[in-house]
Design a protein around this motif. Structure first.
Motif, PDB file in Angstrom:
ATOM      1  N   HIS A   1       0.824  -1.216   0.000  1.00 39.22           N
ATOM      2  CA  HIS A   1       0.000   0.000   0.000  1.00 39.22           C
ATOM      3  C   HIS A   1       0.857   1.265   0.000  1.00 39.22           C
ATOM      4  CE1 HIS A   1      -3.492  -2.506   0.800  1.00 39.22           C
ATOM      5  NE2 HIS A   1      -2.827  -3.083   1.787  1.00 39.22           N
ATOM      6  N   VAL A   2       1.985   1.225   0.719  1.00 38.05           N
ATOM      7  CA  VAL A   2       2.812   2.422   0.901  1.00 38.05           C
ATOM      8  C   VAL A   2       3.725   2.675  -0.297  1.00 38.05           C
ATOM      9  CG1 VAL A   2       4.593   3.512   2.336  1.00 38.05           C
ATOM     10  CG2 VAL A   2       2.740   2.212   3.411  1.00 38.05           C
ATOM     11  N   PHE A   3       4.335   1.608  -0.819  1.00 40.31           N
ATOM     12  CA  PHE A   3       5.354   1.781  -1.856  1.00 40.31           C
ATOM     13  C   PHE A   3       4.899   1.360  -3.257  1.00 40.31           C
ATOM     14  CE2 PHE A   3       7.712   1.373   2.154  1.00 40.31           C
ATOM     15  CZ  PHE A   3       8.444   2.555   2.110  1.00 40.31           C
ATOM     16  N   PHE A   4       3.795   0.618  -3.349  1.00 42.49           N
ATOM     17  CA  PHE A   4       3.273   0.200  -4.664  1.00 42.49           C
ATOM     18  C   PHE A   4       1.757   0.410  -4.685  1.00 42.49           C
ATOM     19  CE2 PHE A   4       6.943  -2.442  -3.540  1.00 42.49           C
ATOM     20  CZ  PHE A   4       7.808  -2.142  -4.579  1.00 42.49           C
ATOM     21  N   PRO A   5       1.291   1.622  -4.451  1.00 42.93           N
ATOM     22  CA  PRO A   5      -0.149   1.859  -4.288  1.00 42.93           C
ATOM     23  C   PRO A   5      -0.960   1.733  -5.571  1.00 42.93           C
ATOM     24  CG  PRO A   5       1.029   3.945  -4.328  1.00 42.93           C
ATOM     25  CD  PRO A   5       2.075   2.858  -4.316  1.00 42.93           C
ATOM     26  N   GLU A   6      -0.311   1.760  -6.728  1.00 47.46           N
ATOM     27  CA  GLU A   6      -1.041   1.710  -7.988  1.00 47.46           C
ATOM     28  C   GLU A   6      -1.373   0.288  -8.431  1.00 47.46           C
ATOM     29  OE1 GLU A   6       1.115   3.916 -10.873  1.00 47.46           O
ATOM     30  OE2 GLU A   6       0.872   5.840  -9.843  1.00 47.46           O
ATOM     31  N   SER A   7      -0.910  -0.709  -7.656  1.00 48.22           N
ATOM     32  CA  SER A   7      -1.181  -2.105  -8.002  1.00 48.22           C
ATOM     33  C   SER A   7      -2.364  -2.621  -7.190  1.00 48.22           C
ATOM     34  CB  SER A   7       0.058  -2.965  -7.697  1.00 48.22           C
ATOM     35  OG  SER A   7       1.193  -2.456  -8.351  1.00 48.22           O
ATOM     36  N   ASP A   8      -2.978  -3.721  -7.661  1.00 49.55           N
ATOM     37  CA  ASP A   8      -4.013  -4.351  -6.853  1.00 49.55           C
ATOM     38  C   ASP A   8      -3.342  -4.984  -5.639  1.00 49.55           C
ATOM     39  OD1 ASP A   8      -3.664  -7.462  -7.250  1.00 49.55           O
ATOM     40  OD2 ASP A   8      -3.420  -6.560  -9.228  1.00 49.55           O
TER      41      ASP A   8
ATOM     42  N   PRO B   1      10.218   8.024   2.821  1.00 48.06           N
ATOM     43  CA  PRO B   1       8.875   8.500   2.432  1.00 48.06           C
ATOM     44  C   PRO B   1       8.180   7.491   1.528  1.00 48.06           C
ATOM     45  CG  PRO B   1      10.547  10.200   2.089  1.00 48.06           C
ATOM     46  CD  PRO B   1      11.283   8.916   2.341  1.00 48.06           C
ATOM     47  N   GLY B   2       6.874   7.519   1.498  1.00 48.13           N
ATOM     48  CA  GLY B   2       6.121   6.613   0.654  1.00 48.13           C
ATOM     49  C   GLY B   2       6.093   7.048  -0.802  1.00 48.13           C
ATOM     50  N   TYR B   3       5.504   6.217  -1.641  1.00 52.45           N
ATOM     51  CA  TYR B   3       5.401   6.488  -3.077  1.00 52.45           C
ATOM     52  C   TYR B   3       4.643   7.789  -3.344  1.00 52.45           C
ATOM     53  CZ  TYR B   3       4.538   5.568  -8.047  1.00 52.45           C
ATOM     54  OH  TYR B   3       4.486   5.652  -9.418  1.00 52.45           O
ATOM     55  N   ALA B   4       3.651   8.073  -2.532  1.00 47.42           N
ATOM     56  CA  ALA B   4       2.842   9.280  -2.734  1.00 47.42           C
ATOM     57  C   ALA B   4       3.670  10.546  -2.564  1.00 47.42           C
ATOM     58  CB  ALA B   4       1.674   9.290  -1.745  1.00 47.42           C
ATOM     59  N   SER B   5       4.772  10.468  -1.809  1.00 53.34           N
ATOM     60  CA  SER B   5       5.597  11.655  -1.541  1.00 53.34           C
ATOM     61  C   SER B   5       6.713  11.836  -2.553  1.00 53.34           C
ATOM     62  CB  SER B   5       6.198  11.565  -0.131  1.00 53.34           C
ATOM     63  OG  SER B   5       5.185  11.523   0.844  1.00 53.34           O
ATOM     64  N   ILE B   6       7.433  10.764  -2.889  1.00 55.19           N
ATOM     65  CA  ILE B   6       8.617  10.917  -3.744  1.00 55.19           C
ATOM     66  C   ILE B   6       8.605   9.984  -4.950  1.00 55.19           C
ATOM     67  CG2 ILE B   6      10.087  11.777  -1.883  1.00 55.19           C
ATOM     68  CD1 ILE B   6      11.291   8.989  -1.636  1.00 55.19           C
ATOM     69  N   GLY B   7       7.489   9.339  -5.204  1.00 55.08           N
ATOM     70  CA  GLY B   7       7.364   8.509  -6.388  1.00 55.08           C
ATOM     71  C   GLY B   7       8.259   7.288  -6.376  1.00 55.08           C
ATOM     72  N   VAL B   8       8.841   6.983  -7.538  1.00 50.34           N
ATOM     73  CA  VAL B   8       9.601   5.747  -7.703  1.00 50.34           C
ATOM     74  C   VAL B   8      10.860   5.721  -6.839  1.00 50.34           C
ATOM     75  CG1 VAL B   8      11.042   6.552  -9.626  1.00 50.34           C
ATOM     76  CG2 VAL B   8      10.423   4.120  -9.468  1.00 50.34           C
TER      77      VAL B   8
END
Length: 458
Positions: free
Chosen positions: A44-51, A108-115
């Motif tokens: 959820h934190v680092f790969f939020p765009e996946s199921d 930081p999570g994906y939402a903050s700094i992306g990849v």
């Protein structure tokens, strides 16, 4: 000469055991914390765009990458551990592991700094793997080379208790956080607290580990090596010496770890994904089942270690390998009932069989190698197998579940691993009673020490 301040008194040996156990507990806490978090929150934190299942699969991929660094850590730490001593390298591994774990809590999570978020996570996981690659061999050797040879299986099994103790601590802290926080709060920031706690635990472990003395057998071996050097007798590099003189023993160690490694990560890491994502059982319930099983395992490890001193390393190890291969079929059937008592039974019995392999492993692997290449040999044998076994185990199990929607292929996977381990252990020589004072490869399987004056009494 053995140091009278450490191995010469029972209290000195207990201090060595305590230092090794606490150090390995902290290192395994750091390592297992990642695995549990990967199953519960990293998707959820680092790969939020996946199921959810794909996110977990990607999380386990970063988890598996850490194993790739373990053989490198084994070679580097093994080389310098066989040259400079066990204690110095154990201090370095503890600092590296603790530092990387604390920093994971700050990423930081994906939402903050992306990849950049999963890239940073992966880098820190590689550092964890490198450190752990050098930790295990040094910790078990420090105890094995201090203790009474007739009770080596018992005493050397205590650092092995660091794995269930570390898992118990990691899962316990995560369980506490999930019970105190809402799912949103836990996913947002609560999961970071256990990682940051590692900084405190490392300071405690460092203080204890710095207080113990170097292995007396290593000191004796180092003195002999210095005399050989003075006589202009060249000494092989530990890594080269292991591949030349102990390649069969390395293969035995690798094979012996297949069922032990794969079953453990299926039982303690993948089980969280299976219960939470597949069976829709609550996180708290799943974590509590692993908590109870880990507590039982911690108590059983020294008992199986002592049993290996009485009947041999191989019989105890084989019981565990056969048992875990058969239990894998009942394991998922019990989980599928969604009953908490059945969950506890499934995990606990699985860890009982795992303990029968894991407890004698420290003495077994230590007794395969000569002193001046023991750190390198034991570490390489253990960590090379982790790449093929432990690293992909949750990943393969998750992929099989995703592809087939049933646990049957996973049971087949664990059963095949058990078969490999049975073959490797049967092919190995029985090492109980081997003389750890052997310096040269040809002396490793020296005369039994049961009738000799022991290291603990000199």
């Amino acid at each position: 000469m053995n140091d009278p301040g450490t191995s010469g008194r029972p209290g000195g040996l207990r201090k060595i055991v305590a230092a090794s156990l606490i150090g390995t507990t902290i290192e395994w806490y750091d390592y297992f914390l990642y695995g549990s978090a990967a199953a519960l929150v990293f998707g959820h934190v680092f790969f939020p765009e996946s199921d959810p299942l794909t996110g977990t699969l990607l999380s386990f991929l970063t988890y598996a990458i850490g194993f790739a660094a373990r053989p490198i850590g084994a070679v580097v730490f093994g080389h310098f551990g066989d040259r400079l001593g066990r204690k110095k390298l154990l201090v370095i591994s503890l600092l590296m592991m603790g530092g990387a774990t604390a920093l994971i809590g700050c990423v930081p999570g994906y939402a903050s700094i992306g990849v950049a978020a999963p890239l940073l996570l992966t880098t820190l996981r590689l550092i964890q793997g490198f450190a752990l690659g050098g930790e295990w061999g040094g910790a078990v050797l420090l105890v094995s080379e201090h203790g009474d040879p007739r009770k080596r299986g018992f005493w050397a099994s205590w650092p092995q208790g660091g794995a269930p103790a570390g898992n118990l601590l990691a899962v316990g802290v995560l369980s506490l956080m999930t019970s105190l926080l809402s799912d949103d709060a836990f996913t947002s920031w609560g999961w970071r607290v256990p990682f940051l706690l590692s900084a405190v635990l490392v300071m405690i472990g460092l203080w204890i580990r710095l207080s113990v003395d170097e292995s007396p057998l290593f000191k004796e071996a180092l003195a002999k090596a210095e005399r050989r050097k003075a006589e202009q007798q060249a000494e092989q590099l530990p890594f080269v010496a292991v591949l030349r003189n102990h390649w069969r023993d390395v293969l035995v160690a690798m094979g012996a770890r297949m069922a032990e490694n794969i079953s453990y990560y299926v039982i303690t890491a993948f089980v969280l994904t299976y219960c939470v994502d597949h069976l829709k059982i609550g996180k708290q319930t799943s974590l509590n089942a692993v908590l109870i099983g880990s507590a039982v395992q911690f108590c059983l490890i020294p008992l199986f270690g002592a049993l290996s001193d009485r009947i041999g390393r191989k019989p105890v190890y084989l019981v565990g390998a056969v048992g875990v291969g058969l239990w894998s079929w009942a394991f998922f059937g019990l989980l599928d009932t969604r009953s908490f008592p059945a969950l506890v039974l499934a995990v606990t019995v699985g860890l009982v069989f795992h303990s029968a392999m894991y407890a004698p492993q420290a003495a077994f692997f230590s007794e395969l190698f000569a002193t001046r290449m023991r750190y390198t040999g034991a570490s390489i044998g253990a960590q090379l197998s982790s790449v093929a076994a432990g690293a992909p185990a949750p990943l393969i199990a998750t992929a099989l579940l995703s592809s087939y929607g049933t646990s049957t292929p996973i049971s087949v996977y664990v059963g095949l691993a058990a078969l490999i381990t049975v073959i490797a252990v049967i092919a190995a020589r029985e090492t109980r009673g081997s003389d750890l004072a052997a310096i040269d490869p040809d002396d490793t399987a020296a005369r039994p020490v049961a009738g000799q004056q022991t290291a603990a009494s000199t």
